[in-house]
Design a protein around this motif. Structure first.
Motif, PDB file in Angstrom:
ATOM      1  N   UNK A 198       0.745  -1.033   0.002  1.00 53.00           N
ATOM      2  CA  UNK A 198      -0.030   0.190   0.193  1.00 53.00           C
ATOM      3  C   UNK A 198       0.813   1.390   0.124  1.00 53.00           C
ATOM      4  N   UNK A 199       2.100   1.275  -0.328  1.00 55.15           N
ATOM      5  CA  UNK A 199       2.861   2.425  -0.654  1.00 55.15           C
ATOM      6  C   UNK A 199       2.914   2.807  -1.987  1.00 55.15           C
ATOM      7  N   UNK A 200       2.524   4.091  -2.121  1.00 52.74           N
ATOM      8  CA  UNK A 200       2.974   4.637  -3.795  1.00 52.74           C
ATOM      9  C   UNK A 200       4.772   4.808  -3.716  1.00 52.74           C
ATOM     10  N   UNK A 201       5.205   5.077  -5.011  1.00 54.22           N
ATOM     11  CA  UNK A 201       6.704   5.309  -5.027  1.00 54.22           C
ATOM     12  C   UNK A 201       6.971   6.773  -5.485  1.00 54.22           C
ATOM     13  N   UNK A 202       8.033   7.250  -5.136  1.00 56.08           N
ATOM     14  CA  UNK A 202       8.514   8.581  -5.548  1.00 56.08           C
ATOM     15  C   UNK A 202       9.862   8.162  -5.776  1.00 56.08           C
ATOM     16  N   UNK A 203      10.274   7.969  -7.121  1.00 54.94           N
ATOM     17  CA  UNK A 203      11.483   7.330  -7.483  1.00 54.94           C
ATOM     18  C   UNK A 203      12.447   8.376  -8.302  1.00 54.94           C
TER      19      UNK A 203
END
Length: 483
Positions: free
Chosen positions: A296-301
């Motif tokens: 349930x975590x979005x990514x910010x890559x």
């Protein structure tokens, strides 16, 4: 406009007049826009710039050392120099300095002596320290005095634990919130390299509550966050709805200014030949993304070089990850449509294009991709999120909007890649949480009152001066700034 319980319940002629029990504020003659967001900050480090030595104007190592000498002298005269505390400076840009004006250990030792001094580069991807600071931080430095990439990330975080740092930071955080509100800012995404969730819970408890905050989580802390039951979007206790858990922030490659962004073609003018570096292997990146998506975590890559962007897009596709690619500074044309296809936002920092335009010419002389492809991403259907990467650039959405719209910092210089400039409406919408130019009934009461219509601004100088036209900022129905 009728506001109740922190939200907008009606926008219609005479709506307020039908609710005599409400307090009234007459905004006749003003313009209302949605509250502005900075979608990529390192908020602690930005706050520190309001109280630490800023080297952004130094045009050589010699000038930087002159500035440091004056700063140390002032601290000494004020009785604030302590050999047990670091003197910290920020935002030097040695990528723009001549080859014979680069940092050296001898130069900083000559100025600082036994006083520990640590200077962070503008992109925060390297540090320049003297011998006393190197010993105190436990890092090894050569003749340049520079500490690179991952070693610097770790060392720089340790500066926050120095004596007196907590009291200094509390004061500067409140100052930074006030400064942001004065520019019309109501929210940030904070990617500080720290334990952000508990940090912001503590800050809200201490009354630091002038902004909405999405607190990012780094990969090394992801499993602990999962074990603690967190997910992207969860509300932080005690924040009254202002704080939420953000995305997993992962740094895939380096930066342009340190010549470590990972590219498919070599950097120009650099010997021995280099293509930049990856901070993680593709397998590690995919693994972290898979764990994030599963729990349930979005990514910010973070991805800057064109090859790094290809790798992280491939990994996100295989892992089924959602969220954003941070920076996306150089993109192969074939990768541009993939953002919309994969449902990934492009989190861009337009001021970086202004700061980097001369560095691009110097080090990306033969790119295989398009640098700062703002318009191409928008035209391909990608959602744009605009920010500053503060302290790399100032936390100021108007500066970002100006850079995106005009492609230059001043009217005397030609635009950089004018074909990639955005129209004002797109730039404004990309700087708001609602993703549009206007508020609607049902939105949170996060808004800015201006004494000038920003859509009519015709020069970059005028757009950069828009903070002077902010008359008031409202967050969740309460004023955080009134001129």
């Amino acid at each position: 406009m009728v506001i109740r319980n922190g939200g907008i319940t009606a926008i219609a002629p005479g709506a307020a007049g039908r609710n005599q029990d409400l307090d009234a504020f007459d905004a006749e003659g003003m313009w209302i826009i949605p509250g502005l967001w900075d979608c990529h900050t390192h908020f602690t480090q930005w706050s520190y710039t309001l109280g630490r030595l800023d080297l952004i104007e130094a045009r050589s190592a010699h000038e930087a050392m002159d500035m440091l000498r004056g700063h140390v002298s002032q601290l000494r005269s004020e009785g604030r120099l302590d050999p047990n505390r670091y003197v910290v400076g920020m935002r030097f840009r040695h990528s723009l300095w001549a080859d014979d004006e680069q940092p050296t250990l001898a130069a900083i030792d000559a100025v600082a002596g036994d006083q520990p001094v640590a200077l962070s580069s503008a992109d925060m991807h390297c540090g320049w320290v003297n011998s006393a600071a190197a010993r105190k931080l436990g890092v090894q430095v050569g003749e340049s005095g520079l500490v690179g990439e991952l070693e610097w990330f770790d060392a720089y975080c340790r500066l926050d634990d120095a004596p007196g740092a907590a009291e200094e930071l509390d004061r500067l955080l409140r100052e930074a919130e006030h400064d942001a509100a004065g520019k019309g800012v109501v929210g940030i995404r904070d990617y500080e390299m720290a334990e952000n969730i508990n940090t912001w819970i503590g800050r809200f408890a201490n009354g630091i509550n002038g902004l909405r905050v999405q607190a990012g989580v780094y990969p090394e802390r992801l499993h602990q966050a999962i074990d603690d039951g967190w997910h992207t979007g969860d509300e932080l206790p005690g924040s009254n709805g202002l704080g939420h858990v953000g995305a997993m922030k992962l740094i895939s490659d380096g930066s342009l200014n340190t010549r470590s962004a990972y590219c498919s073609t070599p950097y120009s003018g650099i010997e021995p030949e280099t293509f930049g570096t990856m901070s993680y292997t593709p397998e590690q990146i995919e693994s972290y993304m898979f764990v994030a998506a599963k729990h349930g975590f979005d990514i910010a890559c973070h991805a800057i070089g064109d090859e790094a962007n290809t790798i992280v897009l491939d990994c996100a596709e295989r892992a089924g990850a959602r969220g954003s690619i941070e920076h996306a500074q150089m993109l192969k044309p074939v990768d541009i449509p993939r953002f919309a296809k994969l449902g990934l936002a492009a989190s861009i920092q337009p001021q970086h294009a202004m700061d980097d335009r001369d560095v691009i010419t110097r080090f990306w002389g033969h790119p295989a991709g398009i640098p700062y492809a703002f318009r191409a991403l928008h035209d391909a259907g990608a959602r744009l999120l605009m920010g500053s990467d503060a302290p790399v650039a100032p936390l100021d959405p108007w500066m970002a909007i100006s850079a995106a719209v005009f492609g230059t910092e001043n009217s005397n210089r030609e635009p950089f890649q004018p074909e990639q400039c955005l129209d004002f409406g797109t730039a404004l919408a990309s700087s708001t949480q609602v993703g549009r130019e206007r508020l609607k009934a049902g939105d949170a009461a996060d808004l800015v009152l201006l004494d000038r219509d920003p859509s009519t601004v015709g020069t970059p100088e005028e757009m950069r001066a828009m903070p002077r036209h902010v008359q008031a900022t409202m967050l969740a129905g309460r004023w955080t700034y009134r001129k």
